[in-house]
Design an enzyme around this catalytic site. Structure first.
Site, mmCIF file in Angstrom:
data_model
loop_
_atom_site.group_PDB
_atom_site.id
_atom_site.type_symbol
_atom_site.label_atom_id
_atom_site.label_comp_id
_atom_site.label_asym_id
_atom_site.label_seq_id
_atom_site.Cartn_x
_atom_site.Cartn_y
_atom_site.Cartn_z
ATOM 1 N N LYS A 47 0.914 -1.209 -0.113
ATOM 2 C CA LYS A 47 -0.026 0.224 0.099
ATOM 3 C C LYS A 47 1.301 0.938 0.090
ATOM 4 O O LYS A 47 -0.045 2.569 -0.583
ATOM 5 C CB LYS A 47 -0.804 0.126 1.618
ATOM 6 C CG LYS A 47 -2.064 -0.789 1.868
ATOM 7 C CD LYS A 47 -2.671 -0.827 2.688
ATOM 8 C CE LYS A 47 -3.342 -1.911 2.924
ATOM 9 N NZ LYS A 47 -4.097 -2.469 4.244
ATOM 10 N N GLY A 48 1.629 0.580 0.659
ATOM 11 C CA GLY A 48 3.101 2.213 0.255
ATOM 12 C C GLY A 48 3.127 3.101 -0.509
ATOM 13 O O GLY A 48 3.637 4.309 -0.313
ATOM 14 N N GLU A 103 8.273 1.971 -6.256
ATOM 15 C CA GLU A 103 8.458 1.901 -4.508
ATOM 16 C C GLU A 103 8.378 3.203 -3.569
ATOM 17 O O GLU A 103 8.705 4.267 -3.807
ATOM 18 C CB GLU A 103 9.843 0.814 -4.008
ATOM 19 C CG GLU A 103 9.612 -0.487 -3.623
ATOM 20 C CD GLU A 103 8.707 -1.493 -2.898
ATOM 21 O OE1 GLU A 103 7.947 -0.505 -2.923
ATOM 22 O OE2 GLU A 103 8.481 -2.808 -2.736
ATOM 23 N N ASP A 104 7.803 2.463 -2.753
ATOM 24 C CA ASP A 104 7.323 3.651 -1.721
ATOM 25 C C ASP A 104 9.497 3.481 -0.847
ATOM 26 O O ASP A 104 10.025 5.119 -0.850
ATOM 27 C CB ASP A 104 6.664 3.496 -0.635
ATOM 28 C CG ASP A 104 6.652 2.482 0.304
ATOM 29 O OD1 ASP A 104 7.853 1.516 -0.364
ATOM 30 O OD2 ASP A 104 6.059 2.356 1.090
ATOM 31 N N ASP A 107 14.763 -0.836 1.474
ATOM 32 C CA ASP A 107 14.715 -0.855 2.957
ATOM 33 C C ASP A 107 16.199 -1.567 3.090
ATOM 34 O O ASP A 107 17.464 -1.882 2.387
ATOM 35 C CB ASP A 107 13.861 -1.603 3.965
ATOM 36 C CG ASP A 107 13.773 -1.214 5.139
ATOM 37 O OD1 ASP A 107 15.049 -1.069 5.475
ATOM 38 O OD2 ASP A 107 13.723 -0.679 5.570
ATOM 39 N N LYS A 135 17.511 3.008 1.519
ATOM 40 C CA LYS A 135 17.533 2.628 3.269
ATOM 41 C C LYS A 135 19.761 2.769 2.516
ATOM 42 O O LYS A 135 19.569 1.245 3.207
ATOM 43 C CB LYS A 135 17.903 2.390 4.188
ATOM 44 C CG LYS A 135 16.287 3.373 4.118
ATOM 45 C CD LYS A 135 14.950 2.878 6.019
ATOM 46 C CE LYS A 135 13.934 2.664 6.036
ATOM 47 N NZ LYS A 135 13.172 2.012 7.122
ATOM 48 N N PHE A 156 12.958 3.662 11.043
ATOM 49 C CA PHE A 156 11.832 4.230 10.651
ATOM 50 C C PHE A 156 10.959 5.326 10.662
ATOM 51 O O PHE A 156 10.512 5.832 10.819
ATOM 52 C CB PHE A 156 11.426 2.874 11.706
ATOM 53 C CG PHE A 156 9.367 2.419 11.158
ATOM 54 C CD1 PHE A 156 9.040 1.594 10.399
ATOM 55 C CD2 PHE A 156 8.471 3.522 11.717
ATOM 56 C CE1 PHE A 156 8.020 0.798 9.643
ATOM 57 C CE2 PHE A 156 7.356 2.772 11.283
ATOM 58 C CZ PHE A 156 7.375 1.288 10.169
ATOM 59 N N VAL A 157 10.300 4.957 9.494
ATOM 60 C CA VAL A 157 9.702 6.657 8.527
ATOM 61 C C VAL A 157 8.546 5.850 8.219
ATOM 62 O O VAL A 157 7.958 4.765 7.973
ATOM 63 C CB VAL A 157 10.701 7.543 7.727
ATOM 64 C CG1 VAL A 157 11.994 7.729 8.118
ATOM 65 C CG2 VAL A 157 10.797 6.340 6.106
ATOM 66 N N ARG A 169 -0.087 6.942 7.243
ATOM 67 C CA ARG A 169 -0.200 7.160 5.690
ATOM 68 C C ARG A 169 -0.001 8.474 4.972
ATOM 69 O O ARG A 169 -0.005 8.849 4.430
ATOM 70 C CB ARG A 169 -1.151 5.803 4.937
ATOM 71 C CG ARG A 169 -0.471 4.268 4.915
ATOM 72 C CD ARG A 169 -1.138 3.992 4.837
ATOM 73 N NE ARG A 169 -1.061 2.476 4.459
ATOM 74 C CZ ARG A 169 0.137 1.988 4.328
ATOM 75 N NH1 ARG A 169 1.010 1.636 3.976
ATOM 76 N NH2 ARG A 169 0.031 -0.227 4.839
#
Length: 183
Positions: A47-48, A103-104, A107, A135, A156-157, A169
């Protein structure tokens, strides 16, 4: 700043809405040039990536098609489980298409590496990646991200599609959470 949750929930704003939109405009301009004359399919990762996909698609000055996949390796926590599950597959056949995964955040790279391999097995002309955030210090797999908005610390953001327990969100910025928000 938009007030979505208590402002004390946020520890630090890392990237403002204006910075995000400016970055996506630059990325869109480059993608427009790079895919000139090609059959481009944007694949958003739910969902990001919803916010990123919407604004990036509007910044691309050409026809694009869009489809969505939902894959999960997080569950409800803040660390990747490393186990990838397809929750929603594509509705579009990617064979012979130029695919751009949107992508958001990149990671560890584990989920994205799996997703790239999965899509490549379906016979597209190309598979490339656009991500608003990366990241570098969290990377466990070497992943070639073709379009990167911002490199950020391994924190973590939340915001701009990224969540904590399905909250935050709809923040218009990227921020870290204060300790009280994790309780």
């Amino acid at each position: 700043m938009q007030r979505v949750e208590s402002e004390v929930d946020l520890d630090q704003i890392l990237i403002t809405e204006d910075e995000i939109l400016g970055c996506l405009a630059r990325m869109g301009k480059q993608i427009t040039a790079d895919y000139d004359g090609k059959d481009l399919l944007l694949v958003g990762v739910l969902k990001g990536a919803v916010m990123v996909m919407a604004d990036l698609a509007r910044a691309i000055d050409r026809h694009v098609e869009m489809d969505w996949m939902a894959v999960s390796s997080y569950g409800s926590g803040t660390k990747s489980s490393g186990v990838v599950r397809i929750l929603k597959d594509l509705d579009t056949d990617v064979a012979g298409r130029d695919v751009l995964i949107v992508e958001d955040v990149v990671d560890t790279g584990l989920t994205l590496s799996w997703l790239v391999a999965n899509l490549r097995s379906r016979g597209p002309s190309s598979v490339r990646i656009a991500s608003l955030l990366r990241k570098p210090d969290a990377m466990q797999m070497e992943i070639d991200v073709d379009y990167v908005g911002f490199d950020i610390p391994n924190s973590f953001v939340v915001g701009y599609g990224l969540d904590y327990g399905e909250r935050y969100r709809n923040l218009r910025c990227i921020a870290t959470l204060g300790e009280q928000a994790h309780e």
